[in-house]
Design a protein around this motif. Structure first.
Motif, PDB file in Angstrom:
ATOM      1  N   PHE A 116      34.416   7.845  -3.297  1.00 44.68           N
ATOM      2  CA  PHE A 116      34.733   7.503  -4.674  1.00 44.68           C
ATOM      3  C   PHE A 116      34.297   6.076  -4.983  1.00 44.68           C
ATOM      4  O   PHE A 116      33.702   5.801  -6.030  1.00 44.68           O
ATOM      5  N   GLU A 117      34.559   5.162  -4.051  1.00 44.91           N
ATOM      6  CA  GLU A 117      34.161   3.767  -4.253  1.00 44.91           C
ATOM      7  C   GLU A 117      32.649   3.627  -4.237  1.00 44.91           C
ATOM      8  O   GLU A 117      32.080   2.877  -5.043  1.00 44.91           O
ATOM      9  N   ASP A 118      31.978   4.355  -3.355  1.00 43.95           N
ATOM     10  CA  ASP A 118      30.525   4.298  -3.311  1.00 43.95           C
ATOM     11  C   ASP A 118      29.909   4.807  -4.607  1.00 43.95           C
ATOM     12  O   ASP A 118      28.913   4.261  -5.092  1.00 43.95           O
ATOM     13  N   ALA A 119      30.514   5.855  -5.164  1.00 42.24           N
ATOM     14  CA  ALA A 119      29.959   6.455  -6.379  1.00 42.24           C
ATOM     15  C   ALA A 119      30.243   5.628  -7.623  1.00 42.24           C
ATOM     16  O   ALA A 119      29.452   5.641  -8.572  1.00 42.24           O
ATOM     17  N   ASN A 120      31.347   4.879  -7.615  1.00 40.83           N
ATOM     18  CA  ASN A 120      31.795   4.218  -8.844  1.00 40.83           C
ATOM     19  C   ASN A 120      31.924   2.707  -8.735  1.00 40.83           C
ATOM     20  O   ASN A 120      32.251   2.052  -9.734  1.00 40.83           O
ATOM     21  N   GLY A 121      31.697   2.148  -7.567  1.00 37.56           N
ATOM     22  CA  GLY A 121      31.893   0.718  -7.391  1.00 37.56           C
ATOM     23  C   GLY A 121      33.349   0.417  -7.096  1.00 37.56           C
ATOM     24  O   GLY A 121      34.225   1.277  -7.188  1.00 37.56           O
ATOM     25  N   GLY A 122      33.627  -0.832  -6.738  1.00 42.66           N
ATOM     26  CA  GLY A 122      34.974  -1.178  -6.310  1.00 42.66           C
ATOM     27  C   GLY A 122      35.878  -1.722  -7.388  1.00 42.66           C
ATOM     28  O   GLY A 122      36.982  -2.177  -7.086  1.00 42.66           O
ATOM     29  N   ASP A 123      35.450  -1.669  -8.662  1.00 47.98           N
ATOM     30  CA  ASP A 123      36.245  -2.288  -9.725  1.00 47.98           C
ATOM     31  C   ASP A 123      36.738  -1.268 -10.747  1.00 47.98           C
ATOM     32  O   ASP A 123      36.894  -1.577 -11.927  1.00 47.98           O
ATOM     33  N   VAL A 124      37.010  -0.035 -10.302  1.00 50.15           N
ATOM     34  CA  VAL A 124      37.500   1.004 -11.211  1.00 50.15           C
ATOM     35  C   VAL A 124      38.962   0.728 -11.555  1.00 50.15           C
ATOM     36  O   VAL A 124      39.788   0.479 -10.676  1.00 50.15           O
ATOM     37  N   ALA A 125      39.285   0.749 -12.838  1.00 57.34           N
ATOM     38  CA  ALA A 125      40.676   0.572 -13.275  1.00 57.34           C
ATOM     39  C   ALA A 125      41.529   1.716 -12.745  1.00 57.34           C
ATOM     40  O   ALA A 125      41.091   2.866 -12.696  1.00 57.34           O
ATOM     41  N   GLN A 126      42.767   1.403 -12.347  1.00 59.90           N
ATOM     42  CA  GLN A 126      43.639   2.406 -11.746  1.00 59.90           C
ATOM     43  C   GLN A 126      44.617   2.944 -12.783  1.00 59.90           C
ATOM     44  O   GLN A 126      45.824   2.696 -12.725  1.00 59.90           O
ATOM     45  N   ASN A 127      44.095   3.702 -13.734  1.00 61.31           N
ATOM     46  CA  ASN A 127      44.932   4.337 -14.749  1.00 61.31           C
ATOM     47  C   ASN A 127      45.530   5.625 -14.199  1.00 61.31           C
ATOM     48  O   ASN A 127      44.811   6.436 -13.597  1.00 61.31           O
ATOM     49  N   LEU A 128      46.819   5.815 -14.420  1.00 61.23           N
ATOM     50  CA  LEU A 128      47.516   7.010 -13.964  1.00 61.23           C
ATOM     51  C   LEU A 128      47.787   7.923 -15.153  1.00 61.23           C
ATOM     52  O   LEU A 128      48.287   7.478 -16.191  1.00 61.23           O
ATOM     53  N   ILE A 129      47.477   9.194 -14.992  1.00 59.81           N
ATOM     54  CA  ILE A 129      47.692  10.153 -16.078  1.00 59.81           C
ATOM     55  C   ILE A 129      49.191  10.392 -16.257  1.00 59.81           C
ATOM     56  O   ILE A 129      49.898  10.736 -15.299  1.00 59.81           O
ATOM     57  N   ALA A 130      49.666  10.215 -17.479  1.00 64.33           N
ATOM     58  CA  ALA A 130      51.053  10.509 -17.810  1.00 64.33           C
ATOM     59  C   ALA A 130      51.189  11.880 -18.462  1.00 64.33           C
ATOM     60  O   ALA A 130      52.155  12.610 -18.210  1.00 64.33           O
ATOM     61  N   GLN A 131      50.213  12.223 -19.297  1.00 62.12           N
ATOM     62  CA  GLN A 131      50.274  13.508 -19.994  1.00 62.12           C
ATOM     63  C   GLN A 131      48.882  13.930 -20.434  1.00 62.12           C
ATOM     64  O   GLN A 131      48.047  13.099 -20.790  1.00 62.12           O
ATOM     65  N   VAL A 132      48.642  15.232 -20.378  1.00 61.38           N
ATOM     66  CA  VAL A 132      47.437  15.826 -20.945  1.00 61.38           C
ATOM     67  C   VAL A 132      47.884  16.915 -21.907  1.00 61.38           C
ATOM     68  O   VAL A 132      48.597  17.845 -21.520  1.00 61.38           O
ATOM     69  N   THR A 133      47.493  16.780 -23.162  1.00 60.38           N
ATOM     70  CA  THR A 133      47.786  17.796 -24.175  1.00 60.38           C
ATOM     71  C   THR A 133      46.549  18.658 -24.377  1.00 60.38           C
ATOM     72  O   THR A 133      45.438  18.136 -24.536  1.00 60.38           O
ATOM     73  N   VAL A 134      46.736  19.972 -24.362  1.00 60.01           N
ATOM     74  CA  VAL A 134      45.625  20.907 -24.486  1.00 60.01           C
ATOM     75  C   VAL A 134      45.811  21.710 -25.770  1.00 60.01           C
ATOM     76  O   VAL A 134      46.810  22.409 -25.940  1.00 60.01           O
TER      77      VAL A 134
END
Length: 250
Positions: A31-49
């Motif tokens: 994941f780090e190799d694909a996206n670099g080491g500075d990806v924001a660590q947002n956590l999903i709280a809700q997904v509305t469909v």
């Protein structure tokens, strides 16, 4: 048709080999190799469909957290999966429903198929070509191939699944669970986990004819996480459908 239950191209039949994916690398490293080491660590709280089908009710997938940001439960409005930890590691998932249902709608075109093999990965180690098998009621097998494409943005589920202990599970399959799949399926889940955010899929039959097309148009925030995703699916068997996913982050 036999329906499979996968989460972001997860959780199905045994896959024999890693193909071009390097089994020595952890999902976190890839994941780090694909996206670099500075990806924001947002956590999903809700997904509305929200579906364009008036007969289909809207859905809310809610992820609940403890004070240390570990996932305590996932609820889809009907079923709840409860996560338990020992020594900071996931030890058990109990309750009902799919514990990993955060992104299940991304796999809607795969619901009629078994995944036979990952045929190739792209330059970021995302699974890009899958072989699929459909079993008819008479036992006849029909073979297909699915081509998957991705945005350059990271998979928005990574840190949420990490907070649930799932990423560690993908790297360490010796744990025992009451509800999530056995180690063979976890191995497959690791091989199928996308490191970037999927934006489309095309499924072709043995003659090369397109039978399913899915496109996903994401709107991203400043952290490169989707705030909404518009999914459109066109199937020769089931016709056209569309739905919108709206994301809320912790």
């Amino acid at each position: 048709m036999k329906k499979i239950n996968v989460t972001l191209f997860m959780l199905t039949a045994v896959l024999v080999g890693f193909s071009s994916c390097d089994s020595d690398d952890s999902v976190s490293d890839m994941f780090e190799d694909a996206n670099g080491g500075d990806v924001a660590q947002n956590l999903i709280a809700q997904v509305t469909v929200e579906s364009n089908d008036p007969t289909e009710a809207d859905r809310n997938i809610t992820v609940n957290y403890a004070s240390d940001n570990s996932v305590t439960s996932v609820n889809d409005g009907t079923d709840t999966a409860i996560f338990s930890y020992e020594g900071g590691a996931l030890s058990q998932v109990t309750g009902s429903g799919d514990a990993l249902n955060i992104m299940e709608l991304y796999e809607a075109p795969l619901d009629a198929f078994e995944i036979g093999e990952v045929l190739s990965y792209d330059s970021n180690n995302n699974p890009s070509l899958l072989s699929l098998v459909e079993e008819e009621f008479d036992g006849t097998l029909t073979f297909y191939e699915a081509t998957i494409t991705y945005d350059s943005e990271p998979n928005p589920t990574f840190y949420t699944l990490q907070a649930a202990g799932i990423i560690e599970v993908l790297d360490q399959t010796e744990l025992s669970f009451s509800m999530i799949p056995d180690p063979a399926e976890i191995v497959l889940a690791r091989m199928l986990y996308p490191l970037n955010n999927p934006n489309g899929m095309v499924i072709r039959d043995e003659s090369g004819a397109v039978v399913v097309t899915m496109s996903i148009n994401h709107v991203y925030n400043d952290d490169d996480y989707p705030t909404s995703s518009t999914v459109t699916i066109d199937s020769t068997d089931d016709g056209a459908s569309a739905y919108v996913l709206t994301y809320t982050y912790r």
